[in-house]
Write an enzyme that holds these catalytic residues in place. Sequence first.
Site, PDB file in Angstrom:
ATOM      1  N   HIS A 260       0.853  -1.199   0.000  1.00 19.18           N
ATOM      2  CA  HIS A 260       0.000   0.000   0.000  1.00 19.18           C
ATOM      3  C   HIS A 260       0.880   1.238   0.000  1.00 19.18           C
ATOM      4  O   HIS A 260       1.936   1.242   0.641  1.00 19.18           O
ATOM      5  CB  HIS A 260      -0.918   0.010   1.239  1.00 19.18           C
ATOM      6  CG  HIS A 260      -2.030   0.993   1.084  1.00 19.18           C
ATOM      7  ND1 HIS A 260      -1.908   2.310   1.468  1.00 19.18           N
ATOM      8  CD2 HIS A 260      -3.263   0.859   0.544  1.00 19.18           C
ATOM      9  CE1 HIS A 260      -3.045   2.938   1.177  1.00 19.18           C
ATOM     10  NE2 HIS A 260      -3.878   2.088   0.619  1.00 19.18           N
ATOM     11  N   GLU A 313      -7.903  -4.867  -0.989  1.00 17.12           N
ATOM     12  CA  GLU A 313      -8.395  -5.592  -2.162  1.00 17.12           C
ATOM     13  C   GLU A 313      -8.411  -7.108  -1.999  1.00 17.12           C
ATOM     14  O   GLU A 313      -9.175  -7.786  -2.660  1.00 17.12           O
ATOM     15  CB  GLU A 313      -7.540  -5.236  -3.390  1.00 17.12           C
ATOM     16  CG  GLU A 313      -7.374  -3.769  -3.647  1.00 17.12           C
ATOM     17  CD  GLU A 313      -8.605  -3.127  -4.252  1.00 17.12           C
ATOM     18  OE1 GLU A 313      -9.687  -3.730  -4.157  1.00 17.12           O
ATOM     19  OE2 GLU A 313      -8.467  -2.040  -4.809  1.00 17.12           O
TER      20      GLU A 313
HETATM   21  C1  LIG Z   1      -0.405  -0.607  -3.929  1.00 12.89           C
HETATM   22  C2  LIG Z   1       0.972  -0.354  -4.587  1.00 12.89           C
HETATM   23  C3  LIG Z   1       0.735   0.275  -5.978  1.00 12.89           C
HETATM   24  C4  LIG Z   1       1.750   0.613  -3.694  1.00 12.89           C
HETATM   25  O1  LIG Z   1       2.839   1.000  -4.393  1.00 12.89           O
HETATM   26  P1  LIG Z   1       4.039   1.857  -3.778  1.00 12.89           P
HETATM   27  O2  LIG Z   1       3.728   2.466  -2.478  1.00 12.89           O
HETATM   28  O3  LIG Z   1       4.456   2.746  -4.862  1.00 12.89           O
HETATM   29  O4  LIG Z   1       5.049   0.717  -3.449  1.00 12.89           O
HETATM   30  P2  LIG Z   1       6.437   0.582  -4.150  1.00 12.89           P
HETATM   31  O5  LIG Z   1       6.218   0.488  -5.626  1.00 12.89           O
HETATM   32  O6  LIG Z   1       7.274   1.701  -3.638  1.00 12.89           O
HETATM   33  O7  LIG Z   1       6.923  -0.815  -3.619  1.00 12.89           O
HETATM   34  C5  LIG Z   1       8.018  -0.999  -2.785  1.00 12.89           C
HETATM   35  C6  LIG Z   1       8.663  -2.302  -3.137  1.00 12.89           C
HETATM   36  O8  LIG Z   1       7.783  -3.382  -2.818  1.00 12.89           O
HETATM   37  C7  LIG Z   1       7.464  -4.114  -4.001  1.00 12.89           C
HETATM   38  N1  LIG Z   1       6.038  -4.412  -3.956  1.00 12.89           N
HETATM   39  C8  LIG Z   1       5.038  -3.555  -3.657  1.00 12.89           C
HETATM   40  N2  LIG Z   1       3.859  -4.203  -3.700  1.00 12.89           N
HETATM   41  C9  LIG Z   1       4.141  -5.475  -4.021  1.00 12.89           C
HETATM   42  C10 LIG Z   1       3.326  -6.600  -4.226  1.00 12.89           C
HETATM   43  N3  LIG Z   1       2.002  -6.542  -4.091  1.00 12.89           N
HETATM   44  N4  LIG Z   1       3.911  -7.758  -4.579  1.00 12.89           N
HETATM   45  C11 LIG Z   1       5.251  -7.842  -4.729  1.00 12.89           C
HETATM   46  N5  LIG Z   1       6.075  -6.796  -4.533  1.00 12.89           N
HETATM   47  C12 LIG Z   1       5.524  -5.627  -4.190  1.00 12.89           C
HETATM   48  C13 LIG Z   1       7.783  -3.193  -5.162  1.00 12.89           C
HETATM   49  O9  LIG Z   1       8.043  -3.933  -6.328  1.00 12.89           O
HETATM   50  C14 LIG Z   1       8.983  -2.467  -4.625  1.00 12.89           C
HETATM   51  O10 LIG Z   1      10.086  -3.346  -4.713  1.00 12.89           O
HETATM   52  P3  LIG Z   1      11.589  -2.745  -4.949  1.00 12.89           P
HETATM   53  O11 LIG Z   1      11.835  -1.859  -3.749  1.00 12.89           O
HETATM   54  O12 LIG Z   1      12.427  -3.978  -4.990  1.00 12.89           O
HETATM   55  O13 LIG Z   1      11.521  -1.969  -6.237  1.00 12.89           O
HETATM   56  C15 LIG Z   1       1.756  -1.669  -4.717  1.00 12.89           C
HETATM   57  O14 LIG Z   1       1.961  -2.212  -3.439  1.00 12.89           O
HETATM   58  C16 LIG Z   1       1.086  -2.691  -5.623  1.00 12.89           C
HETATM   59  O15 LIG Z   1       1.255  -2.638  -6.834  1.00 12.89           O
HETATM   60  N6  LIG Z   1       0.305  -3.667  -5.028  1.00 12.89           N
HETATM   61  C17 LIG Z   1      -0.402  -4.636  -5.830  1.00 12.89           C
HETATM   62  C18 LIG Z   1      -1.676  -4.044  -6.430  1.00 12.89           C
HETATM   63  C19 LIG Z   1      -2.761  -3.826  -5.415  1.00 12.89           C
HETATM   64  O16 LIG Z   1      -3.023  -4.651  -4.554  1.00 12.89           O
HETATM   65  N7  LIG Z   1      -3.425  -2.659  -5.535  1.00 12.89           N
HETATM   66  C20 LIG Z   1      -4.492  -2.241  -4.632  1.00 12.89           C
HETATM   67  C21 LIG Z   1      -4.046  -1.111  -3.763  1.00 12.89           C
HETATM   68  S1  LIG Z   1      -5.183  -0.755  -2.470  1.00 12.89           S
END
Ligand SMILES: CC(C)(COP(=O)(O)OP(=O)(O)OC[C@H]1O[C@@H](n2cnc3c(N)ncnc32)[C@H](O)[C@@H]1OP(=O)(O)O)[C@@H](O)C(=O)NCCC(=O)NCCS
Length: 373
Positions: A260, A313
């Site tokens: 998140h 989700e």
């Molecule tokens: C929600 C989300 C977009 C948040 O993104 P964010 O705050 O920008 O998080 P980041 O992109 O900075 O992620 C940090 C790290 O964790 C990883 N990561 C984040 N969510 C992950 C997941 N669900 N599965 C695997 N790895 C994940 C990223 O790849 C990143 O890895 P790195 O540091 O090696 O590059 C992201 O967690 C995600 O894509 N989750 C899956 C989709 C989802 O469930 N969406 C609903 C949101 S309520």
Amino acid sequence: MVELVDVPRGLKNVVVTETGLGDVRGGEGFYHYRQYSAVELARHSTVEDVWFLLYEGHLPSPAERAAFTAELAGARRLPEDLADLLPAISRIGDPLRGLRTALSALRLAPLWDLDPAARRRDAVRCAAVVPTVLTALHRLRHKQKPIEPRDDLAHAENYLYMLTGELPDKNAARAVEQYVIAAIDHGFNASTFTARVIASTGADLAACLVGAIGALSGPLHGGAPSRALDTLDAIGTPDRIDAWVTERVTAGDRIMGFGHPVYRTEDPRSAMLRDIARSFGGDRVEFAVQVEKRVLRILAELKPGRELHTNVEFYAGVVMELAGLPRDMFTGTFAVARTIGWTANILEQTTDTKIIRPSARYVGPPAPQPIPG
Ligand SMILES: CC(C)(COP(=O)(O)OP(=O)(O)OC[C@H]1O[C@@H](n2cnc3c(N)ncnc32)[C@H](O)[C@@H]1OP(=O)(O)O)[C@@H](O)C(=O)NCCC(=O)NCCS
């Protein structure tokens, strides 16, 4: 020369406005609507009361509740010209896409030209009609006739009724109602920000919602619950969990329903939805709980220090499936909820006359250069 100010990527932690609607405290795993815990409201209140709270700033008295409920019931009906357009709109694709077009067909006046009472009327009208539009589009796609809303049913109950034409089971209706309350608002998320940017231009309220729905539809925002269920289906059996998840995370994929932008602890909505799912019971729920435990363990091992927890989700999909909602209505159901929050945000944004208009740092070839030939 105007000084440009650099902010973190994705505007993370940048405060762009003030709000009295609510907030998310990511470090504590807490979020609130006005002065009340959103999870407590979801556990004990109704959609109508929380909707009123967001618009008016206080929970309704019995007289206010009766008047507001009647106002909402009256606003559920489709205007005739929109009802006529829906069969064609249903051919666009899934109901959420169609909703964007249907809202534009309401032909609302620009917010800039309206007084506060007329803006509020448009807000109620749009948010109240969303379940009617979505269910009608869903039924039309499946060659069924749309079902008229019923004035005597509560918001979530009426939504499920319009989907099937049958009065929903009480537990299913309450589960969906709790999900809807929990999903009404959640800080300055991407779709809320989008709605407020459009509102800041003085465009009409439906235009703000169309933009917000576009933002919500993305898999990194509201498009994840059906994908989370797809994940459960793809894993299939408990013995395959570790290999499946490890392979995906190692390949750089994201596991839907985890991580998140704000929470660094468990998402409180996920904890509530897990409880609701468990109250239904069954193999599907126990499998989801097993998958959740393993994914958390594997993410902690393979992505140390990232604090990746279950988000709203993951169990949202499970709960919606248990309540009988089809998968192509999951993000639509999120929109049923969030439209209430978006409209409250749009109304709040109209009290500020400053347009939201940030800058970008130009990094292309130096300009001007002579135009060739
Ligand atoms: C929600 C989300 C977009 C948040 O993104 P964010 O705050 O920008 O998080 P980041 O992109 O900075 O992620 C940090 C790290 O964790 C990883 N990561 C984040 N969510 C992950 C997941 N669900 N599965 C695997 N790895 C994940 C990223 O790849 C990143 O890895 P790195 O540091 O090696 O590059 C992201 O967690 C995600 O894509 N989750 C899956 C989709 C989802 O469930 N969406 C609903 C949101 S309520």
